[in-house]
Write a protein that holds these residues in place. Structure first.
Motif, PDB file in Angstrom:
ATOM      1  N   TRP A  50     -33.254 -29.870  37.120  1.00  0.00           N
ATOM      2  CA  TRP A  50     -31.981 -29.155  36.998  1.00  0.00           C
ATOM      3  C   TRP A  50     -31.605 -28.867  35.557  1.00  0.00           C
ATOM      4  O   TRP A  50     -30.996 -27.843  35.252  1.00  0.00           O
ATOM      5  CB  TRP A  50     -30.867 -29.957  37.678  1.00  0.00           C
ATOM      6  N   TRP A  51     -31.994 -29.774  34.635  1.00  0.00           N
ATOM      7  CA  TRP A  51     -31.566 -29.587  33.253  1.00  0.00           C
ATOM      8  C   TRP A  51     -32.322 -28.468  32.543  1.00  0.00           C
ATOM      9  O   TRP A  51     -31.991 -28.103  31.414  1.00  0.00           O
ATOM     10  CB  TRP A  51     -31.672 -30.892  32.466  1.00  0.00           C
ATOM     11  N   GLU A  52     -33.346 -27.910  33.184  1.00  0.00           N
ATOM     12  CA  GLU A  52     -34.048 -26.774  32.594  1.00  0.00           C
ATOM     13  C   GLU A  52     -33.438 -25.432  32.992  1.00  0.00           C
ATOM     14  O   GLU A  52     -33.915 -24.385  32.552  1.00  0.00           O
ATOM     15  CB  GLU A  52     -35.527 -26.794  33.002  1.00  0.00           C
ATOM     16  N   LEU A  53     -32.384 -25.442  33.792  1.00  0.00           N
ATOM     17  CA  LEU A  53     -31.800 -24.181  34.252  1.00  0.00           C
ATOM     18  C   LEU A  53     -31.445 -23.231  33.108  1.00  0.00           C
ATOM     19  O   LEU A  53     -31.714 -22.024  33.208  1.00  0.00           O
ATOM     20  CB  LEU A  53     -30.565 -24.463  35.115  1.00  0.00           C
ATOM     21  N   PRO A  54     -30.857 -23.702  31.993  1.00  0.00           N
ATOM     22  CA  PRO A  54     -30.547 -22.748  30.917  1.00  0.00           C
ATOM     23  C   PRO A  54     -31.768 -21.987  30.405  1.00  0.00           C
ATOM     24  O   PRO A  54     -31.642 -20.836  29.968  1.00  0.00           O
ATOM     25  CB  PRO A  54     -29.954 -23.643  29.820  1.00  0.00           C
ATOM     26  N   SER A  55     -32.950 -22.608  30.470  1.00  0.00           N
ATOM     27  CA  SER A  55     -34.142 -21.940  29.939  1.00  0.00           C
ATOM     28  C   SER A  55     -34.489 -20.679  30.722  1.00  0.00           C
ATOM     29  O   SER A  55     -35.164 -19.786  30.203  1.00  0.00           O
ATOM     30  CB  SER A  55     -35.332 -22.902  29.932  1.00  0.00           C
ATOM     31  N   LEU A  56     -34.026 -20.578  31.956  1.00  0.00           N
ATOM     32  CA  LEU A  56     -34.257 -19.362  32.740  1.00  0.00           C
ATOM     33  C   LEU A  56     -33.675 -18.144  32.030  1.00  0.00           C
ATOM     34  O   LEU A  56     -34.237 -17.044  32.085  1.00  0.00           O
ATOM     35  CB  LEU A  56     -33.628 -19.524  34.127  1.00  0.00           C
ATOM     36  N   TYR A  57     -32.561 -18.354  31.330  1.00  0.00           N
ATOM     37  CA  TYR A  57     -31.890 -17.257  30.630  1.00  0.00           C
ATOM     38  C   TYR A  57     -32.165 -17.274  29.124  1.00  0.00           C
ATOM     39  O   TYR A  57     -32.177 -16.229  28.480  1.00  0.00           O
ATOM     40  CB  TYR A  57     -30.378 -17.347  30.872  1.00  0.00           C
ATOM     41  N   PHE A  58     -32.411 -18.466  28.565  1.00  0.00           N
ATOM     42  CA  PHE A  58     -32.541 -18.597  27.114  1.00  0.00           C
ATOM     43  C   PHE A  58     -33.933 -18.247  26.591  1.00  0.00           C
ATOM     44  O   PHE A  58     -34.075 -17.724  25.486  1.00  0.00           O
ATOM     45  CB  PHE A  58     -32.225 -20.033  26.682  1.00  0.00           C
ATOM     46  N   ASP A  59     -34.974 -18.582  27.355  1.00  0.00           N
ATOM     47  CA  ASP A  59     -36.339 -18.548  26.827  1.00  0.00           C
ATOM     48  C   ASP A  59     -36.745 -17.230  26.161  1.00  0.00           C
ATOM     49  O   ASP A  59     -37.417 -17.251  25.121  1.00  0.00           O
ATOM     50  CB  ASP A  59     -37.339 -18.904  27.928  1.00  0.00           C
ATOM     51  N   PRO A  60     -36.373 -16.071  26.694  1.00  0.00           N
ATOM     52  CA  PRO A  60     -36.810 -14.830  26.036  1.00  0.00           C
ATOM     53  C   PRO A  60     -36.270 -14.653  24.618  1.00  0.00           C
ATOM     54  O   PRO A  60     -36.781 -13.815  23.870  1.00  0.00           O
ATOM     55  CB  PRO A  60     -36.263 -13.732  26.968  1.00  0.00           C
ATOM     56  N   TYR A  61     -35.278 -15.446  24.239  1.00  0.00           N
ATOM     57  CA  TYR A  61     -34.632 -15.275  22.939  1.00  0.00           C
ATOM     58  C   TYR A  61     -34.990 -16.370  21.933  1.00  0.00           C
ATOM     59  O   TYR A  61     -34.814 -16.178  20.727  1.00  0.00           O
ATOM     60  CB  TYR A  61     -33.104 -15.251  23.117  1.00  0.00           C
ATOM     61  N   LEU A  62     -35.482 -17.506  22.406  1.00  0.00           N
ATOM     62  CA  LEU A  62     -35.600 -18.667  21.529  1.00  0.00           C
ATOM     63  C   LEU A  62     -36.666 -18.508  20.460  1.00  0.00           C
ATOM     64  O   LEU A  62     -36.519 -19.040  19.352  1.00  0.00           O
ATOM     65  CB  LEU A  62     -35.860 -19.927  22.363  1.00  0.00           C
ATOM     66  N   ASP A  63     -37.744 -17.803  20.754  1.00  0.00           N
ATOM     67  CA  ASP A  63     -38.805 -17.655  19.756  1.00  0.00           C
ATOM     68  C   ASP A  63     -38.397 -16.758  18.592  1.00  0.00           C
ATOM     69  O   ASP A  63     -39.123 -16.672  17.590  1.00  0.00           O
ATOM     70  CB  ASP A  63     -40.074 -17.109  20.410  1.00  0.00           C
TER      71      ASP A  63
END
Length: 324
Positions: free
Chosen positions: A8-21
């Protein structure tokens, strides 16, 4: 579908990942080319990403800079740390042992109960005014490292005054304060019930709770938790009993340590900044001003307590050494 494959704690990565790099230097958030997001609230940004209302409620809160939230997530990725670390550590015998060890090494150089009442600085040194046993005294040095919270620092007269950008940063950085309810039970009843006592309640009187002191040779149990300021033991215990699913609960003592009642320790970690404030607070908040340097949980890029305090202290020490 995402939560079926991820914790459950990885849910933000669904939206964040394309921007983090886009963040390649954890201390330079404005190099990512996303500066416009400092003026967008995170909940509004998530709506633009077609996030559900439940996802927005879990991830965002309201009124915080989208750029600030993404930057924090990027810092963790750069450090190879999960968004919500499932493994955390403490010192055997309690984390107080670390500060006790520091105090033992420093000896009488640690002076307690001497509140600072004023700071004076010049190109050649600093002078601190403080109160000891009701008497005003002064101390002079080549450098000053301020390790108090910005909440207290903003109340102390400084001469010459901070420049406007520094004054705004110190006076504006947002904090939260909290209390620490803890329950002592006659037994580790959760083991009998087969229920984990590590629970998130998200209630004012009890935010989350976890088991402690498993290494102590006793049949009793200890649960430690976090709650909002001014919480009482009675209110915290009432909340726990309302939600706990087991039948064997035998809590016998419920007490609270409330940090909000002590002005010198009431400010815990900083909060994510409101929209538009990251560009005004970073990096001016953490930069030295003349011979005055800053360390503490607020004085680093990620507001994680001891890590931020240690990183900022090392940075201040290295900077002073390079100037000496």
């Amino acid at each position: 579908q995402f939560l079926a494959r991820h914790p459950w704690w990885e849910l933000p990565s669904l939206y964040f990942d394309p921007y983090l790099d886009k963040f390649t230097d954890e201390y330079r958030p404005f190099d990512a080319g996303l500066n416009h997001l400092d003026h967008v609230a995170m909940d509004q940004w998530l709506k633009q990403q077609d996030a559900s209302s439940s996802a927005i409620r879990y991830i965002a809160g309201t009124g915080v800079s989208a750029l600030h939230v993404l930057w924090h997530a990027a810092i963790l990725k750069l450090r190879k740390v999960p968004l919500f670390p499932p493994k955390v550590f403490r010192l055997k015998g309690g984390n107080q042992g670390m500060t006790d060890a520091f105090a033992s090494r420093l000896g009488d150089r640690v002076r307690l109960e001497r509140p600072i009442t004023g700071i004076e600085h010049s190109p050649s040194g600093v002078r601190i005014r403080y109160r000891e046993s009701g008497e005003e005294k002064t101390m002079e040095a080549e450098y000053l490292v301020c390790c108090m919270s910005a909440v207290m620092l903003r109340q102390i007269p400084v001469h010459p005054a901070w420049p406007e950008s520094k004054r705004y940063a110190i006076g504006t950085v947002p904090y939260y304060t909290a209390s620490r309810p803890f329950f002592q039970s006659r037994s580790r009843f959760w083991e009998k019930d087969g229920v984990s006592p590590n629970i998130e309640f998200n209630e004012h009187a009890l935010n989350h709770i976890w088991r402690m002191a498993d290494d102590v040779d006793t049949q009793r149990g200890l649960l430690v938790s976090t709650a909002d300021a001014l919480t009482t033991g009675e209110a915290a215990l009432k909340t726990f009993r309302r939600y706990y699913a087991g039948k064997s609960e035998d809590i016998e003592v419920a007490l609270v340590h409330d940090w909000s009642r002590d002005p010198w320790v009431m400010a815990c970690e900083t909060l994510n900044y409101p929209p538009g404030n990251l560009t005004r607070l970073w990096p001016v908040l953490v930069e030295p001003h003349g011979r005055i340097h800053f360390a503490g949980a607020y004085a680093d890029n990620l507001n994680w307590g001891m890590e931020a305090a240690t990183r900022s202290a090392n940075r201040a020490a290295a900077r002073i050494e390079s100037e000496s």
